[in-house]
Design a protein around this motif. Structure first.
Motif, mmCIF file in Angstrom:
data_model
loop_
_atom_site.group_PDB
_atom_site.id
_atom_site.type_symbol
_atom_site.label_atom_id
_atom_site.label_comp_id
_atom_site.label_asym_id
_atom_site.label_seq_id
_atom_site.Cartn_x
_atom_site.Cartn_y
_atom_site.Cartn_z
ATOM 1 N N GLY A 51 -5.454 -13.426 -6.293
ATOM 2 C CA GLY A 51 -5.382 -12.206 -7.103
ATOM 3 C C GLY A 51 -5.692 -10.978 -6.267
ATOM 4 N N ILE A 52 -4.947 -9.910 -6.517
ATOM 5 C CA ILE A 52 -5.256 -8.636 -5.868
ATOM 6 C C ILE A 52 -4.891 -7.500 -6.825
ATOM 7 C CG2 ILE A 52 -3.024 -8.622 -4.608
ATOM 8 C CD1 ILE A 52 -6.318 -7.227 -3.175
ATOM 9 N N ARG A 53 -5.811 -6.553 -6.983
ATOM 10 C CA ARG A 53 -5.599 -5.439 -7.898
ATOM 11 C C ARG A 53 -4.581 -4.448 -7.320
ATOM 12 N NH1 ARG A 53 -7.459 -6.241 -13.027
ATOM 13 N NH2 ARG A 53 -9.592 -7.043 -13.072
ATOM 14 N N PRO A 54 -3.768 -3.835 -8.194
ATOM 15 C CA PRO A 54 -2.693 -2.935 -7.720
ATOM 16 C C PRO A 54 -3.183 -1.760 -6.883
ATOM 17 C CG PRO A 54 -2.453 -3.387 -10.063
ATOM 18 C CD PRO A 54 -3.767 -3.973 -9.650
ATOM 19 N N GLU A 55 -4.398 -1.271 -7.177
ATOM 20 C CA GLU A 55 -4.866 -0.092 -6.436
ATOM 21 C C GLU A 55 -5.439 -0.480 -5.076
ATOM 22 O OE1 GLU A 55 -6.296 -1.460 -8.930
ATOM 23 O OE2 GLU A 55 -8.475 -1.534 -8.689
ATOM 24 N N LYS A 56 -5.601 -1.780 -4.843
ATOM 25 C CA LYS A 56 -6.157 -2.224 -3.563
ATOM 26 C C LYS A 56 -5.061 -2.627 -2.580
ATOM 27 C CE LYS A 56 -10.731 -3.404 -5.183
ATOM 28 N NZ LYS A 56 -10.723 -3.237 -6.634
ATOM 29 N N VAL A 57 -3.804 -2.505 -3.031
ATOM 30 C CA VAL A 57 -2.677 -2.851 -2.173
ATOM 31 C C VAL A 57 -2.090 -1.565 -1.597
ATOM 32 C CG1 VAL A 57 -0.435 -4.000 -2.060
ATOM 33 C CG2 VAL A 57 -2.166 -4.795 -3.687
ATOM 34 N N SER A 58 -1.778 -1.581 -0.298
ATOM 35 C CA SER A 58 -1.061 -0.462 0.310
ATOM 36 C C SER A 58 0.393 -0.865 0.488
ATOM 37 C CB SER A 58 -1.659 -0.119 1.675
ATOM 38 O OG SER A 58 -3.018 0.191 1.538
ATOM 39 N N LEU A 59 1.226 0.156 0.592
ATOM 40 C CA LEU A 59 2.661 -0.091 0.639
ATOM 41 C C LEU A 59 3.213 0.565 1.900
ATOM 42 C CD1 LEU A 59 4.435 -1.517 -1.390
ATOM 43 C CD2 LEU A 59 4.902 0.700 -2.464
ATOM 44 N N ALA A 60 4.019 -0.199 2.666
ATOM 45 C CA ALA A 60 4.674 0.387 3.836
ATOM 46 C C ALA A 60 6.157 0.081 3.766
ATOM 47 C CB ALA A 60 4.085 -0.200 5.113
ATOM 48 N N HIS A 61 6.971 1.016 4.230
ATOM 49 C CA HIS A 61 8.391 0.716 4.333
ATOM 50 C C HIS A 61 8.570 -0.355 5.404
ATOM 51 C CE1 HIS A 61 12.701 1.214 5.007
ATOM 52 N NE2 HIS A 61 12.724 1.763 3.792
ATOM 53 N N ALA A 62 9.538 -1.246 5.215
ATOM 54 C CA ALA A 62 9.728 -2.359 6.151
ATOM 55 C C ALA A 62 9.929 -1.865 7.589
ATOM 56 C CB ALA A 62 10.910 -3.221 5.697
ATOM 57 N N GLU A 63 10.522 -0.671 7.750
ATOM 58 C CA GLU A 63 10.723 -0.115 9.103
ATOM 59 C C GLU A 63 9.407 0.065 9.856
ATOM 60 O OE1 GLU A 63 12.591 3.599 8.301
ATOM 61 O OE2 GLU A 63 14.582 2.714 7.949
ATOM 62 N N ASP A 64 8.316 0.264 9.095
ATOM 63 C CA ASP A 64 7.019 0.527 9.727
ATOM 64 C C ASP A 64 6.136 -0.716 9.813
ATOM 65 O OD1 ASP A 64 7.909 3.116 9.707
ATOM 66 O OD2 ASP A 64 6.811 3.673 7.883
ATOM 67 N N ALA A 65 6.695 -1.869 9.449
ATOM 68 C CA ALA A 65 5.862 -3.077 9.340
ATOM 69 C C ALA A 65 5.170 -3.423 10.646
ATOM 70 C CB ALA A 65 6.715 -4.247 8.858
ATOM 71 N N ALA A 66 5.820 -3.100 11.769
ATOM 72 C CA ALA A 66 5.243 -3.469 13.070
ATOM 73 C C ALA A 66 3.979 -2.668 13.363
ATOM 74 C CB ALA A 66 6.279 -3.255 14.172
ATOM 75 N N ASP A 67 3.828 -1.520 12.711
ATOM 76 C CA ASP A 67 2.688 -0.655 13.022
ATOM 77 C C ASP A 67 1.445 -0.937 12.188
ATOM 78 O OD1 ASP A 67 4.537 0.589 14.644
ATOM 79 O OD2 ASP A 67 5.071 2.090 13.104
ATOM 80 N N LEU A 68 1.544 -1.906 11.286
ATOM 81 C CA LEU A 68 0.402 -2.139 10.391
ATOM 82 C C LEU A 68 -0.771 -2.723 11.165
ATOM 83 C CD1 LEU A 68 2.194 -3.646 7.275
ATOM 84 C CD2 LEU A 68 1.383 -1.308 7.642
ATOM 85 N N PRO A 69 -1.989 -2.371 10.759
ATOM 86 C CA PRO A 69 -3.150 -2.934 11.447
ATOM 87 C C PRO A 69 -3.211 -4.451 11.296
ATOM 88 C CG PRO A 69 -3.793 -1.583 9.548
ATOM 89 C CD PRO A 69 -2.319 -1.451 9.689
ATOM 90 N N ALA A 70 -3.835 -5.080 12.285
ATOM 91 C CA ALA A 70 -3.980 -6.540 12.229
ATOM 92 C C ALA A 70 -5.020 -6.912 11.177
ATOM 93 C CB ALA A 70 -4.401 -7.056 13.599
#
Ligand SMILES: Nc1ncnc2c1ncn2[C@@H]1O[C@H](COP(=O)(O)OP(=O)(O)OP(=O)(O)O)[C@@H](O)[C@H]1O
Ligand SMILES: [Mg+2]
Length: 383
Positions: free
Chosen positions: A284-303
């Motif tokens: 389970g994960i609450r909607p406000e605790k999820v961040s959204l990135a465009h797929a083009e930026d997926a490589a830049d997400l923190p580990a």
């Protein structure tokens, strides 16, 4: 008065059946003296029945009701140190506000009521309107008269059954704060019935979430919200994304889960006990605790973040935030709420996205819970 149990309300094994239908299953519940307690649940789950058994308006099929150190199970309503405020205020139309509030005192033969009534009207901030008739008041003002009329009897426990149900949203919000202020000021135990989760969370110290005649979970509002233990609670109190998976390993404090073709992590302490590799669960994960990135930026997400992929199916801009609906391997109706700080205009319907979140914010639920598969549960719709 100090006794071993103070002025607690204690229900032990209390239940109510009508013929073969059980409205309230055997229930144990303690409401600490002086607390604001809310019974929260959908229509028909047994809230009013429970309240009426405390008031003595309904005879329990089994169990006992104890107020303080007194077993009141066999006592009629008027002998219990309890008052009830219902949704319909039932003020006396021919009496003015002052006399409505004075009613309980006069009935007990008390002559000099002026001081007490005056104090009570001040408490509910209606001192100026003492000589008006009920029909000359707004709904919220009538509600406050009903409250003053109950409180003047100094009940040990005040029962409130959807008292704000007839008010419009803005007035409701205002009255919620008002009720909370009054409860804090008088220190009487309030047991408040509502089907409005925001109302319960705003006012109560402790919330009992009822479902089908049973209390599913009980706790402080923030605790229930952050640590729901059933899919019902996870979706009745706000919205939850629930992703079906199975445990592959335990690493330190975390469980590693295979779900939606991804590897997700979450704290074992936030999962049902006894989950071992191979065990199934809902992440389970609450909607406000999820961040959204465009797929083009997926490589830049923190580990170190949990991630799942999807496609935006709908967006709604609601001022303070934008609510995104996303479909993907993790579920057909995932919800993400993004604070309206810098809007990424690429996140329009059809856009490929990555949802990502801190593993510490996820919680685990028993996969055998009430029928929820992937995606959000059955009961909650975002506006
Ligand atoms: N006198 C009765 N005879 C038969 N069934 C009853 C009776 N009173 C209540 N019930 C049933 O018991 C269940 C619980 O009713 P209750 O009034 O406690 O629900 P509630 O949680 O207060 O709902 P609401 O939010 O709609 O007020 C319902 O299914 C209702 O139909
Ligand atoms: Mg009811």
């Amino acid at each position: 008065m100090t006794t071993e149990h103070g002025g607690d309300v204690r229900l032990t094994g209390i239940s109510k059946s009508y013929g073969s239908f059980t409205a309230v299953h055997p229930l144990d519940l303690t409401v600490p003296e002086g607390s604001f307690f809310a019974l929260l649940g959908a229509s028909g789950c047994g809230k009013t029945t429970t309240l009426r058994m405390i008031a003595g308006l309904e005879e329990p099929t089994t169990g006992t009701v104890v107020l303080g150190d007194q077993d009141v199970t066999a006592l009629p309503p008027y002998k219990r140190p309890v008052n009830t405020v219902f949704q319909s205020y039932a003020l006396f139309p021919h009496l003015d506000i002052f006399e409505n509030v004075a009613f309980g005192l006069r009935r007990r033969g008390i002559r000099s009521v002026k001081k007490q009534v005056g104090e009570m009207l001040d408490l509910v901030q209606l001192g100026d309107l003492a000589r008006r008739k009920p029909h000359q008041l707004s709904g919220g003002q009538q509600q406050r008269v009903a409250l003053a009329r109950a409180l003047i009897n100094h009940p040990r426990v005040l029962l409130l059954d959807e008292p704000l149900g007839a008010l419009d949203l803005k007035l409701r919000r205002q009255m919620q704060l008002e009720l909370k202020r009054i409860q804090t000021e008088v220190g009487i135990t309030f047991v408040h019935v509502t089907h409005d989760q925001e109302e319960a969370m705003t006012m109560a110290d402790t919330v009992a979430v009822m479902n089908g005649g049973r209390v599913e979970q009980l706790g402080a509002p923030a605790d229930l919200y952050e640590h729901p233990r059933t899919t019902f609670v996870a979706n009745f109190l706000g919205t939850s994304n629930l992703i079906a998976g199975s445990v592959t390993a335990r690493e330190g404090e975390d469980l590693v889960v295979a779900a939606a073709g991804e590897v997700l992590r979450l704290p074992a302490a936030r999962c049902p006990d006894g989950l071992a590799p191979g065990g199934r669960l809902l992440v389970g994960i609450r909607p406000e605790k999820v961040s959204l990135a465009h797929a083009e930026d997926a490589a830049d997400l923190p580990a170190g973040r949990n991630r799942v992929a999807g496609t935006v199916t709908a967006t709604s801009f609601i001022g303070v935030s934008t609510q995104y609906r996303i479909s993907g391997p993790a579920g057909p109706d995932l919800e993400v709420y993004v604070q309206n700080v810098e809007r990424d205009t690429r996140l329009a319907p059809g856009a490929p996205v990555v949802l990502h979140w801190n593993p510490a914010h996820a919680f685990g639920l028993d996969a055998a819970g009430d029928g929820a598969e992937a995606g959000t549960g059955p009961t909650e719709e975002a506006a």
